[in-house]
Write an enzyme that holds these catalytic residues in place. Sequence first.
Site, short mmCIF file in Angstrom:
data_model
loop_
_atom_site.label_atom_id
_atom_site.label_comp_id
_atom_site.label_asym_id
_atom_site.label_seq_id
_atom_site.Cartn_x
_atom_site.Cartn_y
_atom_site.Cartn_z
N ARG A 46 0.84 -1.21 0.00
CA ARG A 46 0.00 0.00 0.00
C ARG A 46 0.87 1.25 0.00
O ARG A 46 0.55 2.24 -0.67
CB ARG A 46 -0.95 -0.01 1.21
CG ARG A 46 -1.97 1.11 1.15
CD ARG A 46 -3.06 0.98 2.20
NE ARG A 46 -2.55 1.14 3.55
CZ ARG A 46 -3.29 1.03 4.64
NH1 ARG A 46 -4.58 0.73 4.57
NH2 ARG A 46 -2.74 1.18 5.85
N ARG A 57 9.83 18.48 -8.68
CA ARG A 57 11.06 18.18 -9.45
C ARG A 57 12.29 18.78 -8.80
O ARG A 57 13.41 18.38 -9.08
CB ARG A 57 10.92 18.71 -10.88
CG ARG A 57 9.92 17.94 -11.71
CD ARG A 57 9.74 18.55 -13.07
NE ARG A 57 9.27 19.94 -12.96
CZ ARG A 57 8.95 20.71 -14.00
NH1 ARG A 57 9.02 20.22 -15.21
NH2 ARG A 57 8.54 21.94 -13.82
N GLU A 67 -16.15 6.53 6.24
CA GLU A 67 -15.26 5.92 7.24
C GLU A 67 -15.13 6.81 8.47
O GLU A 67 -15.77 7.86 8.54
CB GLU A 67 -13.88 5.62 6.64
CG GLU A 67 -13.18 6.84 6.04
CD GLU A 67 -11.86 6.50 5.35
OE1 GLU A 67 -11.27 5.45 5.61
OE2 GLU A 67 -11.41 7.33 4.54
N LYS A 109 -2.57 7.08 1.11
CA LYS A 109 -2.31 7.35 2.54
C LYS A 109 -1.23 8.43 2.57
O LYS A 109 -0.05 8.15 2.77
CB LYS A 109 -1.90 6.07 3.25
CG LYS A 109 -2.11 6.14 4.76
CD LYS A 109 -2.10 4.76 5.37
CE LYS A 109 -2.01 4.80 6.88
NZ LYS A 109 -3.13 5.45 7.54
N1 PXG Z 1 -9.21 5.00 7.15
C1 PXG Z 1 -8.30 5.96 7.37
C2 PXG Z 1 -8.58 7.34 6.87
C3 PXG Z 1 -7.12 5.68 8.07
O1 PXG Z 1 -6.22 6.65 8.25
C4 PXG Z 1 -7.86 3.39 8.30
C5 PXG Z 1 -9.01 3.75 7.59
C6 PXG Z 1 -7.67 1.96 8.70
O2 PXG Z 1 -6.72 1.32 7.87
P1 PXG Z 1 -5.82 0.11 8.38
O3 PXG Z 1 -4.99 -0.27 7.21
O4 PXG Z 1 -5.00 0.64 9.53
O5 PXG Z 1 -6.73 -0.96 8.82
C7 PXG Z 1 -6.89 4.38 8.57
C8 PXG Z 1 -5.69 4.04 9.40
C9 PXG Z 1 -4.36 6.36 14.38
C10 PXG Z 1 -4.03 6.44 12.94
O6 PXG Z 1 -3.53 6.80 15.19
C11 PXG Z 1 -4.64 5.63 11.96
C12 PXG Z 1 -4.29 5.78 10.61
C13 PXG Z 1 -3.39 6.74 10.30
C14 PXG Z 1 -2.81 7.52 11.26
C15 PXG Z 1 -3.10 7.38 12.58
O7 PXG Z 1 -5.44 5.85 14.72
N2 PXG Z 1 -4.75 5.07 9.53
#
Ligand code: PXG
Length: 300
Positions: free
Chosen positions: A52, A105, A184, A151
């Site tokens: 990812r 760039r 979400e 991400k």
């Molecule tokens: N949606 C978003 C917008 C996210 O940032 C998830 C879903 C869940 O994805 P995963 O792959 O982790 O199952 C995320 C997860 C935190 C934190 O501290 C979480 C995320 C990023 C930064 C901090 O809870 N991402």
Amino acid sequence: MGRTVYIDGRFVPEEEAKVSVFDHGYLYGDGVFEGIRAYNGRVFKLTEHINRLYDSAKAIMLTIPMSKEDMEETVLETIRRNGLTDAYIRLVVSRGRGDLGLDPRKCQSATVVCIVDKIVLFPKELYDRGIKVMTVATRRNNVDSLSPRIKSLNYLNNILAKIEANLAGYPEVIMLNSEGYVVEGTGDNIFIVKGNKLITPPTYVGILEGITRAAVMQMAKEAGHDVREEVFTRHDVYTADECFFTGTAAELIPCIEVDGRTIGSGTPGPVTKALMNAFKRLTQETGTPIYRKTQEAAAI
Ligand code: PXG
């Protein structure tokens, strides 16, 4: 104890892990990241997280200056150097040092950082009782503006929603897209249970394709549930039998109230509880071993 951080090919004490103020990750949020967890001496879904990360980088035309294999090894070595068996791992790849203009760039090469730390969880009672959430006014980024599938280091959209949550005193919130469909949480994906169906929003409505989400869908299919990726509205959440969130940090957390409406019986439901148990087993028993090499060496 001070942590050891990986930065651009070196392992250094955290005080020495410094990034230039000219790095476009700092100046513009130009970069990508991953949040990964290790349980019981194993990194959970490491390959999926690395894939990812490279997909996010490809989408923003950012070249990561190392192979996926070396990136996996870097994660494992950073955990080893910190002597941890359970950890939260943050991989960050930013555009690198450039000038004060936007143009990527001007940035010669990406900055790669790996940080490991202990994870801070929601209190246990929230997992036992379930959380209460609300929907927020801040809509999730439009897929045509900044795809939530990337991400990226630009998390202001989610932070604005988190600020709404903080002001209202909720631990998590539900975000909608510009059309009003449920997408979400601020850092978690959402599921609802309705009859024999387990439903989560499809990618195209504007979500991060969560790795926990994928694991839960797989486990639920194996357990014989009718798993669907379908668009739904707040109404469908209010009238669901069960609701829960998934994420690397939160794992699976039940949700028992949305916008003042009690979900189902107002307690974590049987499908949610069964999936929480199955997920716990999966995290304890699968993943890439961190100390494999040392263990093999010791056996010789
Ligand atoms: N949606 C978003 C917008 C996210 O940032 C998830 C879903 C869940 O994805 P995963 O792959 O982790 O199952 C995320 C997860 C935190 C934190 O501290 C979480 C995320 C990023 C930064 C901090 O809870 N991402």
